[in-house]
Enzyme design. Structure first.
Site, PDB file in Angstrom:
ATOM      1  N   ASP A 105      41.894  23.918  38.232  1.00  0.00           N
ATOM      2  CA  ASP A 105      41.669  24.355  36.788  1.00  0.00           C
ATOM      3  C   ASP A 105      43.015  25.261  36.333  1.00  0.00           C
ATOM      4  O   ASP A 105      42.886  25.487  35.013  1.00  0.00           O
ATOM      5  CB  ASP A 105      40.079  24.617  36.659  1.00  0.00           C
ATOM      6  CG  ASP A 105      40.143  26.143  37.471  1.00  0.00           C
ATOM      7  OD1 ASP A 105      40.844  26.482  38.245  1.00  0.00           O
ATOM      8  OD2 ASP A 105      38.907  26.672  37.119  1.00  0.00           O
ATOM      9  N   SER A 106      43.854  25.604  37.393  1.00  0.00           N
ATOM     10  CA  SER A 106      44.719  26.410  36.786  1.00  0.00           C
ATOM     11  C   SER A 106      45.558  25.798  35.755  1.00  0.00           C
ATOM     12  O   SER A 106      46.610  26.276  34.974  1.00  0.00           O
ATOM     13  CB  SER A 106      45.645  26.969  37.891  1.00  0.00           C
ATOM     14  OG  SER A 106      45.969  25.808  38.461  1.00  0.00           O
ATOM     15  N   ASP A 132      39.352  20.308  41.466  1.00  0.00           N
ATOM     16  CA  ASP A 132      38.702  21.558  41.360  1.00  0.00           C
ATOM     17  C   ASP A 132      37.786  21.532  40.209  1.00  0.00           C
ATOM     18  O   ASP A 132      37.938  20.875  39.089  1.00  0.00           O
ATOM     19  CB  ASP A 132      39.761  22.487  40.806  1.00  0.00           C
ATOM     20  CG  ASP A 132      39.572  23.793  40.912  1.00  0.00           C
ATOM     21  OD1 ASP A 132      38.531  24.244  41.635  1.00  0.00           O
ATOM     22  OD2 ASP A 132      40.221  24.774  40.433  1.00  0.00           O
ATOM     23  N   LYS A 140      36.637  21.158  45.209  1.00  0.00           N
ATOM     24  CA  LYS A 140      36.487  22.599  45.448  1.00  0.00           C
ATOM     25  C   LYS A 140      35.608  23.421  44.379  1.00  0.00           C
ATOM     26  O   LYS A 140      35.722  22.943  43.181  1.00  0.00           O
ATOM     27  CB  LYS A 140      37.695  23.132  45.471  1.00  0.00           C
ATOM     28  CG  LYS A 140      37.944  24.758  45.340  1.00  0.00           C
ATOM     29  CD  LYS A 140      39.523  25.373  45.476  1.00  0.00           C
ATOM     30  CE  LYS A 140      40.260  25.796  44.365  1.00  0.00           C
ATOM     31  NZ  LYS A 140      39.168  26.486  43.382  1.00  0.00           N
ATOM     32  N   GLU A 168      34.195  27.413  42.984  1.00  0.00           N
ATOM     33  CA  GLU A 168      34.219  28.777  43.020  1.00  0.00           C
ATOM     34  C   GLU A 168      32.601  29.391  43.478  1.00  0.00           C
ATOM     35  O   GLU A 168      31.880  28.854  42.707  1.00  0.00           O
ATOM     36  CB  GLU A 168      34.791  29.422  41.797  1.00  0.00           C
ATOM     37  CG  GLU A 168      36.332  29.069  41.507  1.00  0.00           C
ATOM     38  CD  GLU A 168      36.857  29.787  40.151  1.00  0.00           C
ATOM     39  OE1 GLU A 168      36.152  30.843  39.695  1.00  0.00           O
ATOM     40  OE2 GLU A 168      37.942  29.521  39.809  1.00  0.00           O
ATOM     41  N   GLU A 192      41.092  34.155  47.423  1.00  0.00           N
ATOM     42  CA  GLU A 192      42.252  34.638  46.334  1.00  0.00           C
ATOM     43  C   GLU A 192      41.989  36.283  46.165  1.00  0.00           C
ATOM     44  O   GLU A 192      40.989  36.732  45.916  1.00  0.00           O
ATOM     45  CB  GLU A 192      41.856  33.981  44.957  1.00  0.00           C
ATOM     46  CG  GLU A 192      42.755  34.356  43.931  1.00  0.00           C
ATOM     47  CD  GLU A 192      42.716  33.199  42.559  1.00  0.00           C
ATOM     48  OE1 GLU A 192      42.185  32.106  43.037  1.00  0.00           O
ATOM     49  OE2 GLU A 192      43.670  33.534  41.761  1.00  0.00           O
TER      50      GLU A 192
END
Ligand code: KIV
Length: 281
Positions: free
Chosen positions: A50-51, A89, A119, A121, A188
């Site tokens: 999602d960057s 993501d 993925k 978070e 991270e």
């Protein structure tokens, strides 16, 4: 030259790489040509991160990225048929509202996007969601430490785990995530002493970004690595090339050539076989 034949990396092979002591290589990619390059270079994991909200869409954070954005970009990465494991993501809101919605969105990443793993978070707070996705037969990669989707709660993009309570929480989250069956954990922006302890305590691999050299693997954002981003870069980014300057110079030469009548030249133009007068009155 055709790309060398490589064994397809799966969520299961990540653990085998850790057991062999072979470092895992990971990179973000959001499109076909980057995914082709990554696979050709021999990258193990491609993350459709999602960057992309920051790198492609130009936002100051990742919170505006939607599940449809991720699926759209995953589809383009899949079309490159990389030997690398494709990880979608899960963006903000795609797994925060309900377990049912999270499972539905993870299934979409696999079915519509072509991802082989998702993925997401968060640690123990997200257990119900992670378990439900695993029960839907979808491998999950976890993400601890600085979780960019929590920036409003964290007070910005800040290093995590340098306070005792934070370090304990991250460590315990990592142990618990292994227990419920995630295939890897992204760490991270945490101190390297903490990531070393986590890595040594786990059988599942850790993949670091700003988490030091002891992780089982490393991930960077492609555009940061090749120097395509001209904005602020965190200290953990190593630029392996300065393609921003290269692309800028190419564009400036192009403009100059057009303005001075140097582009296109004869060899870059099509010609009639005969005289124009034979074709038009
Ligand atoms: O979105 C992303 O690119 C990521 C990596 C930085 C791990 O989550």
């Amino acid at each position: 030259m055709p790309p060398p034949e490589r064994e397809k990396i799966t969520s299961v092979s990540l653990k085998a790489l850790k057991e062999k002591g072979q470092k895992i290589t990971a990179i973000t990619a959001y499109d076909f040509p980057t995914a082709r390059l990554a696979s050709l270079a021999g990258i193990d994991v491609i993350l459709v991160g999602d960057s992309l909200g920051m790198v492609l869409q130009g936002h100051a954070h990742t919170l505006k990225v939607t599940i449809d954005d991720i699926i759209y970009h995953t589809r383009h990465v899949e079309r490159a048929e990389p030997h690398s494991l494709i990880v979608s993501d899960m963006p903000f809101r795609s797994f925060h509202v309900s377990v049912e919605k999270a499972v539905e969105n993870a299934c979409r990443c696999v079915q519509e996007g072509g991802a082989a793993t998702v993925k997401l978070e968060g640690g123990r707070k997200r257990f119900k969601v992670i378990e439900a996705i695993l029960n839907a037969e979808i491998p999950v990669m976890a993400h601890l430490g600085l979780t960019p989707q929590s920036i409003h709660q964290l007070g910005g993009f800040k290093v995590q785990g340098n306070l005792r309570d934070q370090a304990r929480e991250i460590y315990e989250d990592a142990l618990a995530l292994e227990q419920i069956g995630v295939c890897a954990i992204v760490l991270e922006s945490i101190p390297l002493e903490l990531s070393q302890r986590i890595t040594d305590s786990l059988k599942v691999p850790t993949i670091g970004i700003g988490a030091g050299k002891f992780c089982d693997g490393q991930i960077l954002v492609f555009q940061d690595l090749v120097g395509l981003t001209e904005l602020y870069l965190p200290k953990f980014v190593r630029r392996y090339a300065d393609t921003h300057a290269l692309w800028l110079e190419a564009l400036q030469k192009y403009i100059d050539d057009i303005r001075h009548g140097r582009f296109p030249d004869d060899s870059e133009s099509y010609h009639l076989k005969g005289d124009i007068a034979d074709f038009l009155p």
